[in-house]
Design a protein around this motif. Structure first.
Motif, PDB file in Angstrom:
ATOM      1  N   GLN A   1     -44.185  62.349  58.901  1.00  0.00           N
ATOM      2  CA  GLN A   1     -43.722  61.607  57.738  1.00  0.00           C
ATOM      3  C   GLN A   1     -43.494  62.580  56.593  1.00  0.00           C
ATOM      4  N   ALA A   2     -42.280  62.622  56.134  1.00  0.00           N
ATOM      5  CA  ALA A   2     -41.880  63.587  55.116  1.00  0.00           C
ATOM      6  C   ALA A   2     -41.839  62.931  53.744  1.00  0.00           C
ATOM      7  N   THR A   3     -42.689  63.405  52.853  1.00  0.00           N
ATOM      8  CA  THR A   3     -42.658  62.858  51.508  1.00  0.00           C
ATOM      9  C   THR A   3     -41.435  63.358  50.742  1.00  0.00           C
ATOM     10  N   THR A   4     -40.933  64.508  51.139  1.00  0.00           N
ATOM     11  CA  THR A   4     -39.799  65.088  50.439  1.00  0.00           C
ATOM     12  C   THR A   4     -38.746  65.554  51.434  1.00  0.00           C
ATOM     13  N   MET A   5     -37.513  65.249  51.137  1.00  0.00           N
ATOM     14  CA  MET A   5     -36.388  65.759  51.913  1.00  0.00           C
ATOM     15  C   MET A   5     -35.412  66.430  50.957  1.00  0.00           C
ATOM     16  N   PHE A   6     -34.768  67.448  51.465  1.00  0.00           N
ATOM     17  CA  PHE A   6     -33.824  68.212  50.658  1.00  0.00           C
ATOM     18  C   PHE A   6     -32.458  68.153  51.314  1.00  0.00           C
ATOM     19  N   TRP A   7     -31.411  68.166  50.503  1.00  0.00           N
ATOM     20  CA  TRP A   7     -30.042  68.215  51.012  1.00  0.00           C
ATOM     21  C   TRP A   7     -29.368  69.490  50.504  1.00  0.00           C
ATOM     22  N   TYR A   8     -28.786  70.223  51.456  1.00  0.00           N
ATOM     23  CA  TYR A   8     -28.105  71.470  51.145  1.00  0.00           C
ATOM     24  C   TYR A   8     -26.652  71.372  51.599  1.00  0.00           C
ATOM     25  N   ARG A   9     -25.829  72.213  50.999  1.00  0.00           N
ATOM     26  CA  ARG A   9     -24.439  72.334  51.409  1.00  0.00           C
ATOM     27  C   ARG A   9     -24.161  73.808  51.659  1.00  0.00           C
ATOM     28  N   GLN A  10     -23.415  74.080  52.702  1.00  0.00           N
ATOM     29  CA  GLN A  10     -23.101  75.461  53.048  1.00  0.00           C
ATOM     30  C   GLN A  10     -21.621  75.580  53.344  1.00  0.00           C
ATOM     31  N   PHE A  11     -20.910  76.357  52.520  1.00  0.00           N
ATOM     32  CA  PHE A  11     -19.506  76.642  52.767  1.00  0.00           C
ATOM     33  C   PHE A  11     -19.411  77.840  53.696  1.00  0.00           C
ATOM     34  N   PRO A  12     -18.246  77.983  54.377  1.00  0.00           N
ATOM     35  CA  PRO A  12     -18.116  79.066  55.369  1.00  0.00           C
ATOM     36  C   PRO A  12     -18.488  80.427  54.815  1.00  0.00           C
ATOM     37  N   LYS A  13     -19.295  81.131  55.554  1.00  0.00           N
ATOM     38  CA  LYS A  13     -19.727  82.486  55.242  1.00  0.00           C
ATOM     39  C   LYS A  13     -20.482  82.567  53.904  1.00  0.00           C
ATOM     40  N   GLN A  14     -21.032  81.467  53.481  1.00  0.00           N
ATOM     41  CA  GLN A  14     -21.856  81.462  52.279  1.00  0.00           C
ATOM     42  C   GLN A  14     -23.243  80.946  52.616  1.00  0.00           C
ATOM     43  N   SER A  15     -24.148  81.097  51.672  1.00  0.00           N
ATOM     44  CA  SER A  15     -25.509  80.660  51.926  1.00  0.00           C
ATOM     45  C   SER A  15     -25.667  79.183  51.605  1.00  0.00           C
ATOM     46  N   LEU A  16     -26.871  78.700  51.821  1.00  0.00           N
ATOM     47  CA  LEU A  16     -27.159  77.300  51.534  1.00  0.00           C
ATOM     48  C   LEU A  16     -27.369  77.104  50.039  1.00  0.00           C
ATOM     49  N   MET A  17     -26.782  76.043  49.533  1.00  0.00           N
ATOM     50  CA  MET A  17     -26.972  75.696  48.133  1.00  0.00           C
ATOM     51  C   MET A  17     -27.652  74.334  48.074  1.00  0.00           C
ATOM     52  N   LEU A  18     -28.782  74.272  47.382  1.00  0.00           N
ATOM     53  CA  LEU A  18     -29.502  73.012  47.260  1.00  0.00           C
ATOM     54  C   LEU A  18     -28.684  72.037  46.419  1.00  0.00           C
ATOM     55  N   MET A  19     -28.518  70.829  46.967  1.00  0.00           N
ATOM     56  CA  MET A  19     -27.790  69.799  46.242  1.00  0.00           C
ATOM     57  C   MET A  19     -28.762  68.881  45.498  1.00  0.00           C
ATOM     58  N   ALA A  20     -29.803  68.446  46.218  1.00  0.00           N
ATOM     59  CA  ALA A  20     -30.709  67.469  45.612  1.00  0.00           C
ATOM     60  C   ALA A  20     -32.022  67.432  46.371  1.00  0.00           C
ATOM     61  N   THR A  21     -33.046  66.984  45.671  1.00  0.00           N
ATOM     62  CA  THR A  21     -34.369  66.765  46.243  1.00  0.00           C
ATOM     63  C   THR A  21     -34.623  65.269  46.286  1.00  0.00           C
ATOM     64  N   SER A  22     -35.023  64.806  47.446  1.00  0.00           N
ATOM     65  CA  SER A  22     -35.182  63.372  47.661  1.00  0.00           C
ATOM     66  C   SER A  22     -36.643  63.059  47.953  1.00  0.00           C
ATOM     67  N   ASN A  23     -37.261  62.257  47.105  1.00  0.00           N
ATOM     68  CA  ASN A  23     -38.632  61.840  47.321  1.00  0.00           C
ATOM     69  C   ASN A  23     -38.672  60.369  47.698  1.00  0.00           C
ATOM     70  N   GLU A  24     -39.466  60.061  48.700  1.00  0.00           N
ATOM     71  CA  GLU A  24     -39.533  58.703  49.204  1.00  0.00           C
ATOM     72  C   GLU A  24     -39.921  57.731  48.112  1.00  0.00           C
ATOM     73  N   GLY A  25     -39.101  56.676  47.967  1.00  0.00           N
ATOM     74  CA  GLY A  25     -39.393  55.623  47.017  1.00  0.00           C
ATOM     75  C   GLY A  25     -38.988  55.892  45.590  1.00  0.00           C
ATOM     76  N   SER A  26     -38.365  57.027  45.333  1.00  0.00           N
ATOM     77  CA  SER A  26     -37.929  57.309  43.957  1.00  0.00           C
ATOM     78  C   SER A  26     -36.517  57.888  43.972  1.00  0.00           C
ATOM     79  N   LYS A  27     -35.945  57.994  42.790  1.00  0.00           N
ATOM     80  CA  LYS A  27     -34.572  58.503  42.704  1.00  0.00           C
ATOM     81  C   LYS A  27     -34.540  59.984  43.019  1.00  0.00           C
ATOM     82  N   ALA A  28     -33.433  60.406  43.589  1.00  0.00           N
ATOM     83  CA  ALA A  28     -33.267  61.822  43.920  1.00  0.00           C
ATOM     84  C   ALA A  28     -33.063  62.648  42.658  1.00  0.00           C
ATOM     85  N   THR A  29     -33.473  63.899  42.739  1.00  0.00           N
ATOM     86  CA  THR A  29     -33.262  64.850  41.650  1.00  0.00           C
ATOM     87  C   THR A  29     -32.131  65.773  42.055  1.00  0.00           C
TER      88      THR A  29
END
Lengths: 112, 114
Positions: free
Chosen positions: B29-57
């Motif tokens: 059970q994950a209290t926190t999930m993260f969403w990343y985006r990665q364009f070709p040949k680039q690194s991961l960029m954090l888009m948002a932090t998602s906490n269960e039951g609350s709005k994403a940051t």
């Protein structure tokens, strides 16, 4: 603002060589540092996690070191194999929120 | 180690449509999930932090009305790309963690917007 840089961007070595990948970060106030492996078109696999209080971690042929004061980490791969070919990413976390700041990665090719 | 899955693994859609990507933690059970985006040949960029039951940051520069994140349970977070355009074509990766612990990454979802 934390920035993470990895050098070199790409590396090609013959099989059997020992090699070092470098990672530097601008803000030494980190919570932990991780090294990941990413195969083409795939997600990330965590290789090593070093807490801020630690100096190094080892797993098999991999050894990662951390020098917070100089803002550097190295990933040492011993006796490289073609199966080690992948992109290696370094990421730092500045708090226990879990937010990771990634470097650009080093793409490694190990030739048989 | 813990397993995180993503669905779909790839999707092609027309410009203007919305696409939903699911991220599931299969054996914890994950209290926190993260969403990343990665364009070709680039690194991961954090888009948002998602906490269960609350709005994403959301990270600076990420439009919260375009990238809708819902974390309705401790094992599921969804990212909806609304009114997708070709520049949204990218590799989207989620991760899940418990507080203070390592993140486990999903296999990624490749989005192509025509």
């Amino acid at each position: 603002k934390q920035e993470v840089t990895q050098i070199p961007a790409a590396l090609s070595v013959p099989e059997g060589e020992n090699l070092v990948l470098n990672c530097s970060f601008t803000d030494s106030a980190i919570y932990n540092l991780q090294w990941f492996r990413q195969d083409p078109g795939k997600g990330l696999t965590s290789l090593l996690l070093i807490q801020s209080s630690q100096r190094e971690q080892t797993s098999g042929r991999l050894n990662a070191s951390l020098d917070k004061s100089s803002g550097r980490s190295t990933l040492y791969i011993a006796a490289s194999q073609p199966g080690d070919s992948a992109t290696y990413l370094c990421a730092v976390s500045s708090g226990n929120t879990g937010k990771l700041i990634f470097g650009q990665g080093t793409t490694l090719q190990v030739k048989p | 180690g813990a397993v995180v899955s993503q669905h779909p693994s790839w999707v092609i859609c027309k410009s203007g449509t919305s696409v939903k990507i699911e991220c599931r933690s299969l054996d914890f059970q994950a209290t926190t999930m993260f969403w990343y985006r990665q364009f070709p040949k680039q690194s991961l960029m954090l888009m948002a932090t998602s906490n269960e039951g609350s709005k994403a940051t959301y990270e600076q520069g990420v439009e919260k009305d375009k990238f809708l994140i819902n974390h309705a349970s401790l094992t599921l977070s969804t990212l909806t790309v609304t009114s997708a355009h070709p520049e949204d074509s990218s590799f989207y990766i989620c991760s899940a963690s418990l507080p203070g612990e390592t993140q486990y990454f999903g296999p990624g979802t490749r989005l192509l917007v025509l």
